[in-house]
Structures are given as structure tokens and as C-alpha cells.
Design a protein around this motif. Structure first.
Motif, PDB file in Angstrom:
ATOM      1  N   ASN A 335       0.814  -1.206   0.000  1.00 20.18           N
ATOM      2  CA  ASN A 335       0.000   0.000   0.000  1.00 20.18           C
ATOM      3  C   ASN A 335       0.857   1.270   0.000  1.00 20.18           C
ATOM      4  N   GLY A 336       2.178   1.084   0.179  1.00 21.04           N
ATOM      5  CA  GLY A 336       3.093   2.221   0.219  1.00 21.04           C
ATOM      6  C   GLY A 336       3.490   2.645   1.614  1.00 21.04           C
ATOM      7  N   THR A 337       2.991   1.941   2.627  1.00 18.13           N
ATOM      8  CA  THR A 337       3.339   2.264   4.013  1.00 18.13           C
ATOM      9  C   THR A 337       4.722   1.703   4.346  1.00 18.13           C
ATOM     10  N   GLU A 338       5.562   2.530   4.937  1.00 19.76           N
ATOM     11  CA  GLU A 338       6.859   2.064   5.419  1.00 19.76           C
ATOM     12  C   GLU A 338       6.662   1.447   6.803  1.00 19.76           C
ATOM     13  N   VAL A 339       6.864   0.141   6.896  1.00 25.43           N
ATOM     14  CA  VAL A 339       6.673  -0.577   8.161  1.00 25.43           C
ATOM     15  C   VAL A 339       8.032  -1.008   8.698  1.00 25.43           C
ATOM     16  N   SER A 340       8.340  -0.575   9.904  1.00 22.91           N
ATOM     17  CA  SER A 340       9.571  -0.984  10.598  1.00 22.91           C
ATOM     18  C   SER A 340       9.190  -1.734  11.864  1.00 22.91           C
ATOM     19  N   ILE A 341       9.920  -2.808  12.158  1.00 27.06           N
ATOM     20  CA  ILE A 341       9.613  -3.640  13.325  1.00 27.06           C
ATOM     21  C   ILE A 341      10.886  -3.808  14.154  1.00 27.06           C
ATOM     22  N   ILE A 342      10.815  -3.452  15.433  1.00 31.68           N
ATOM     23  CA  ILE A 342      11.933  -3.663  16.360  1.00 31.68           C
ATOM     24  C   ILE A 342      11.594  -4.860  17.246  1.00 31.68           C
ATOM     25  N   ILE A 343      12.485  -5.862  17.234  1.00 25.54           N
ATOM     26  CA  ILE A 343      12.320  -7.034  18.093  1.00 25.54           C
ATOM     27  C   ILE A 343      13.633  -7.269  18.848  1.00 25.54           C
ATOM     28  N   ASN A 344      13.617  -8.168  19.809  1.00 22.57           N
ATOM     29  CA  ASN A 344      14.845  -8.548  20.489  1.00 22.57           C
ATOM     30  C   ASN A 344      15.719  -9.392  19.568  1.00 22.57           C
ATOM     31  N   ALA A 345      17.016  -9.146  19.594  1.00 19.59           N
ATOM     32  CA  ALA A 345      17.956 -10.051  18.928  1.00 19.59           C
ATOM     33  C   ALA A 345      17.953 -11.383  19.663  1.00 19.59           C
ATOM     34  N   ILE A 346      18.230 -12.453  18.960  1.00 18.04           N
ATOM     35  CA  ILE A 346      18.221 -13.769  19.608  1.00 18.04           C
ATOM     36  C   ILE A 346      19.292 -13.859  20.692  1.00 18.04           C
ATOM     37  N   GLU A 347      20.336 -13.014  20.580  1.00 20.68           N
ATOM     38  CA  GLU A 347      21.406 -13.042  21.576  1.00 20.68           C
ATOM     39  C   GLU A 347      20.930 -12.544  22.935  1.00 20.68           C
ATOM     40  N   SER A 348      19.909 -11.670  22.946  1.00 23.01           N
ATOM     41  CA  SER A 348      19.477 -11.074  24.218  1.00 23.01           C
ATOM     42  C   SER A 348      18.007 -11.311  24.533  1.00 23.01           C
ATOM     43  N   GLY A 349      17.255 -11.926  23.631  1.00 18.89           N
ATOM     44  CA  GLY A 349      15.828 -12.142  23.857  1.00 18.89           C
ATOM     45  C   GLY A 349      15.565 -13.056  25.035  1.00 18.89           C
ATOM     46  N   ALA A 350      14.547 -12.706  25.841  1.00 15.34           N
ATOM     47  CA  ALA A 350      14.224 -13.488  27.037  1.00 15.34           C
ATOM     48  C   ALA A 350      13.287 -14.650  26.731  1.00 15.34           C
ATOM     49  N   ASN A 351      12.681 -14.655  25.540  1.00 13.30           N
ATOM     50  CA  ASN A 351      11.728 -15.705  25.184  1.00 13.30           C
ATOM     51  C   ASN A 351      12.346 -16.622  24.123  1.00 13.30           C
ATOM     52  N   PRO A 352      12.828 -17.808  24.506  1.00 12.43           N
ATOM     53  CA  PRO A 352      13.490 -18.689  23.535  1.00 12.43           C
ATOM     54  C   PRO A 352      12.558 -19.156  22.420  1.00 12.43           C
ATOM     55  N   TRP A 353      11.248 -19.261  22.715  1.00 10.35           N
ATOM     56  CA  TRP A 353      10.288 -19.692  21.696  1.00 10.35           C
ATOM     57  C   TRP A 353      10.176 -18.633  20.599  1.00 10.35           C
ATOM     58  N   GLY A 354      10.070 -17.384  21.038  1.00 14.39           N
ATOM     59  CA  GLY A 354       9.988 -16.300  20.066  1.00 14.39           C
ATOM     60  C   GLY A 354      11.259 -16.168  19.252  1.00 14.39           C
ATOM     61  N   CYS A 355      12.399 -16.347  19.907  1.00 15.26           N
ATOM     62  CA  CYS A 355      13.687 -16.239  19.202  1.00 15.26           C
ATOM     63  C   CYS A 355      13.827 -17.318  18.139  1.00 15.26           C
ATOM     64  N   THR A 356      13.492 -18.550  18.496  1.00 19.34           N
ATOM     65  CA  THR A 356      13.693 -19.645  17.544  1.00 19.34           C
ATOM     66  C   THR A 356      12.668 -19.620  16.414  1.00 19.34           C
ATOM     67  N   ASP A 357      11.440 -19.168  16.702  1.00 13.97           N
ATOM     68  CA  ASP A 357      10.473 -19.048  15.613  1.00 13.97           C
ATOM     69  C   ASP A 357      10.942 -18.000  14.609  1.00 13.97           C
ATOM     70  N   TYR A 358      11.526 -16.925  15.102  1.00 17.84           N
ATOM     71  CA  TYR A 358      12.050 -15.892  14.199  1.00 17.84           C
ATOM     72  C   TYR A 358      13.190 -16.451  13.344  1.00 17.84           C
ATOM     73  N   MET A 359      14.023 -17.311  13.949  1.00 20.84           N
ATOM     74  CA  MET A 359      15.100 -17.934  13.174  1.00 20.84           C
ATOM     75  C   MET A 359      14.515 -18.769  12.032  1.00 20.84           C
ATOM     76  N   ASN A 360      13.417 -19.455  12.316  1.00 26.41           N
ATOM     77  CA  ASN A 360      12.773 -20.276  11.284  1.00 26.41           C
ATOM     78  C   ASN A 360      12.041 -19.435  10.243  1.00 26.41           C
ATOM     79  N   GLN A 361      11.478 -18.302  10.680  1.00 25.05           N
ATOM     80  CA  GLN A 361      10.544 -17.539   9.851  1.00 25.05           C
ATOM     81  C   GLN A 361      11.129 -16.225   9.315  1.00 25.05           C
TER      82      GLN A 361
END
Length: 477
Positions: A335-361
Motif C-alpha cells: 500500500n506504500g506504508t513504510e513498516v519498521s519492526i523492532i524485536i529482540n535479537a536472539i542473543e538477548s531475547g528473554a523468550n526462547p520460543w519467540g527467538c527460535t520461531d524468528y530464526m525459522n521464519q
């Protein structure tokens, strides 16, 4: 006669053997399948009138509410103490995770003192965390024993209805009378409040001060929401007959007196005009309070707003998207919208499930056209915020994941305030400077303050194992 006793014992043992060999494994399988398969069904929003657009959230009224952003954990504790101290009649508090640690006892102490001076206190806590961390707490039971204190658990575990276990209450807010409230993403424990431990989570609360009582104010929207969730059928009291413990009472009262010394400014009169900033409007956005697969009302509102703005910045601890969510982000970019997303890096993220899903996805996330910044801060970020251009800010408990979208209760404040938006963008810009960024258009971008950290061998092995498991359960995360 002896042979009849022996026969009875033999039959009992055979019965136990049958139960443990066949019935129990089947029951466990039934629970597991209920937990994993039921969340696979993602509802659509049937009644789109429940959704908000730009016109309904902005410019409709001259707000009589003022706001303050709280990002510091010590300040977050002090402001909770301040609001509890401010209350003369009623305190309403909702939290996902409440523990009997130092920060939790600080809140208990303040609530106990409020009840002693005649303030009515209502607490609602997620059923799983309440049972895990508070059921055996004599301090909390003593608080619950006060006549003017009511506590409910939202949907405690019922093994005979395992399909309901996934539906959790993720809301965090505190209301003092009809004057002020705070809402955000912090739980009630040492990880989020005070400075009681070295490892903490960074999060965000918004304090909302009412200059005048208006029936359409966000405070009344929040109170109406609370009344709805308070009356959910599956809620239960945490203690049937809570027992008073004099030792716990004395401990909490002594702790309260020490808080008045340690955080003396939290007990002083405050000039609300000086510490808060103006806003044009505030509205509450939520998911359904019911114990069920949710229609993704909050996500559809947040995603729909992306189509009406040019620059959208999302801050979330992690990102775990469904097919529809990926399509929504992709639609916004197209649509032309600039979307930026800030997440935790896997090195410092407190949620291992979220970190590993991001690695997969990760490739799928980048394929949406969104720029992704992996924040490598000194502490893990738990902040949930969406910024639209230079005016609208969504702040609250909603993570950009399937659990927050389809399973949990969630709350976000939609605040129209250029001043607040500017402050939050400055904080996000600083976070980006500590991040490694990726985009399909510009490739990899390293922030000026970013310093790479090597992931330990043990963590790599652990994440490697999780990456195999995650695809089968990611709809529950």
C-alpha cells in the motif's frame, strides 16, 4: 475369606495397571491434542463495526485526559505505589503475573494499607500464574482475607476442559478511583518492577490522568472492560476462605513503612499538570474477554490503521505471525506504508520460543517488505508499541504473535498526541542504534551503537533443538 481378600487386591492392582497403561496416556494425549490442535483454527472478524479506523480514533473530541510515559522499572514501581496511595474509594488492578517477591510484596503492602484505610480493592489475575505463584503465599492470603478485598483468577486450569487452558488473561492495568490509571505491559514481579535483581525486562506503561470526569473517557472504557472480564463465567476466587496471618500482616505493614522512606516522592502530593502531557484523544482497543478462540479484533484494527498512514513503527518483544498476519503486513507495504519492526535479537531475547520461531521464519518476515531491527540491548525488551506517523501511538500488552492475536485477552491504548509520539519515536530511534537491521531493499544495516555478541555453544544447541519443535506448536506461542 483370605482368598477373597487376595482376589480383591489383585483386581485393584489390575485396575491401577489398566489406568496407568491405557487411561492415563489417553487422557494426557487428549490434553496435548486439545492444547495444540484447537488453536490451529483462526477466526475472522465477523462484525467489522467492532474495529476502529483513523477517523474513530482521532480528532473526534477535545480530550480532558493527560498522559505520561513510564519506561523505567523503578519509576514503574513508584507510580503504582503513588496511584494506590491516591485512591480514596476504589482500586482496580489486573495483572498477568503476580509473585510474592520483593516487588510483589511492595504492591501487596500498599494494597493492604489502602484496604486498612477503607479503600475497596478488586484484583483479577491470570489463573495459571495465580495458582503457580500466589496460591501458597501467606502474605497474599492475608491481603485476600480483608473484607474489602476481592480477588479472582481468570480461567484457572480445568483438566476436564483442556481446550480452555490456552486462553489466558494478558491485561495489565491499575485504576485509582475515577481520577487516574496506568496501563501497559509490565507484570507484577521483580523482572518488571524496582531494582531487586540484575537481570530485568524493559517495558512501558502509560499513566492517564483525568482532568474532568466524562462518560466517554478512556477510564470509563477501561472500567467497562473490567466489569465484563470480572464477570466471565470461568473466573474463580483464589482462596475459598482466605486465612489471616498476623505475622504476614505485620511484615506487609512494616514493608509499607519502609517504602514511605525508600520511595518518599511516591507519597508526596503531585502536580499533574507538570508531569503529564496533553493529548487530543484516548481510546481503548481490546480483544474479547471470553474464554475462547478470539476474533482478531485488536490485530485487525492495528493492521487496518497501517493502510491509513505512511510511516508505521512496531516495537514488540518477538514476532510470531500467522498466514493472515503475514498477508496483512505485506498488504501494508504494498500500500506504500513504510513498516519498521523492532524485536529482540536472539542473543538477548528473554523468550526462547519467540527467538527460535524468528530464526525459522525470518525470510517470511522480510518478504512482507517490513524493515526488521534486532535490538541487542543490555536487557531484554518487553515493550509493545505501534507508532503511526507523528501523532497516533498504540501502547499496551499486545505482542505481535498468534497468542496475543487469537488466544489471549489484550489491551492497547490508542493515544492521539504529537508530543507523546515524538518522545516514543526518540526512544525507538535510540533502540535502533543498538540494533542490527535487515530489509529486502537495503540489505543489512548496523546501528552506530550495535556491538555483536557471540551466542554460546549451549544456547546454539538449545535453539537448534527448539527449531525442530516450534513448527508443531507455534500457533500456541
Amino acid at each position: 475369606m483370605k482368598w477373597m481378600v487376595n482376589l480383591s487386591m489383585k483386581n485393584i492392582l489390575l485396575g491401577f495397571k489398566f489406568v496407568f497403561k491405557y487411561v492415563l496416556p489417553l487422557f494426557i494425549l487428549y490434553i496435548v491434542l486439545s492444547l495444540v490442535l484447537v488453536p490451529l483454527h483462526h477466526k475472522k472478524v465477523k462484525d467489522t463495526s467492532k474495529l476502529h479506523d483513523k477517523a474513530s480514533l482521532t480528532g473526534n473530541k477535545l480530550s480532558v485526559e493527560r498522559v505520561l510515559n513510564i519506561d523505567d522499572n523503578v519509576e514503574a514501581l513508584k507510580w503504582r505505589l503513588r496511584l494506590i496511595e491516591e485512591a480514596d474509594k476504589d482500586i482496580i488492578m489486573s495483572t498477568f503475573d503476580f509473585r510474592d517477591d520483593e516487588a510483589g510484596r511492595d504492591i501487596m503492602s500498599a494494597l493492604l494499607n489502602a484496604s486498612d484505610r477503607g479503600v475497596n480493592v478488586k484484583l483479577i489475575i491470570d489463573g495459571i500464574n495465580g495458582m503457580l505463584y500466589l496460591k501458597g503465599s501467606e502474605n497474599f492470603e492475608t491481603l485476600c482475607s480483608r473484607e474489602n478485598v476481592e480477588v479472582k483468577l481468570y480461567n484457572p486450569i480445568n483438566l476436564f476442559k483442556p481446550w480452555q487452558i490456552n486462553y489466558r488473561m494478558h491485561d495489565k492495568y491499575l485504576i485509582a478511583d475515577e481520577n487516574v490509571y496506568m496501563l501497559g505491559g509490565r507484570n507484577t514481579n521483580n523482572l518488571f518492577l524496582g531494582n531487586y535483581q540484575d537481570y530485568i525486562n524493559i517495558d512501558r506503561d502509560i499513566v492517564v490522568y483525568e482532568q474532568d470526569i466524562k462518560e466517554d473517557s478512556s477510564l470509563y472504557q477501561l472500567k467497562n472492560y473490567f466489569n465484563a472480564i470480572w464477570n466471565v463465567e470461568q473466573n474463580k476466587p483464589i482462596f475459598k476462605n482466605p486465612k489471616y496471618n498476623q505475622k504476614s500482616y505485620d511484615l506487609l505493614k512494616d514493608n509499607y513503612e519502609s517504602l514511605k522512606v525508600k520511595y518518599s516522592d511516591a507519597f508526596e502530593e503531585i502536580n499533574w499538570e507538570n508531569v503529564t502531557m496533553p493529548c487530543e484523544s484516548i481510546n481503548l482497543i481490546s480483544n474479547s474477554v471470553n474464554v475462547e478462540n478470539k476474533e482478531p479484533e485488536l490485530w485487525e484494527t492495528a493492521n487496518g490503521l497501517m493502510m491509513e498512514y505512511n510511516d508505521v513503527l512496531v516495537q514488540t518483544p518477538y514476532i510470531i505471525c500467522s498466514k493472515d498476519m503475514y498477508e496483512g503486513l505485506d498488504k501494508a507495504s504494498n500500500n506504500g506504508t513504510e513498516v519498521s519492526i523492532i524485536i529482540n535479537a536472539i542473543e538477548s531475547g528473554a523468550n526462547p520460543w519467540g527467538c527460535t520461531d524468528y530464526m525459522n521464519q525470518k525470510d517470511k518476515v522480510l518478504d512482507t517488505g517490513s524493515d526488521v531491527y534486532e535490538l541487542l540491548g543490555s536487557d531484554s525488551s518487553h515493550t509493545k508499541t505501534i507508532l503511526y506517523d507523528d501523532s497516533l501511538s498504540l501502547v499496551g500488552s499486545y505482542n505481535l504473535d498468534m497468542r496475543s492475536t487469537y488466544l489471549d485477552t489484550e489491551l492497547m491504548l490508542a493515544i492521539e498526541s504529537k508530543e507523546l509520539n515524538e518522545d516514543l519515536r526518540k526512544i525507538a530511534k535510540n533502540d535502533i542504534s543498538y540494533s542490527r537491521g535487515f530489509s529486502r531493499e537495503n540489505g543489512e544495516i548496523t546501528g552506530e551503537n550495535y556491538k555483536p555478541v557471540e551466542v554460546s555453544t549451549g544456547k546454539k544447541i538449545f535453539y537448534g533443538a527448539l527449531r525442530i519443535i516450534i513448527p508443531f506448536i507455534r500457533q500456541t506461542l
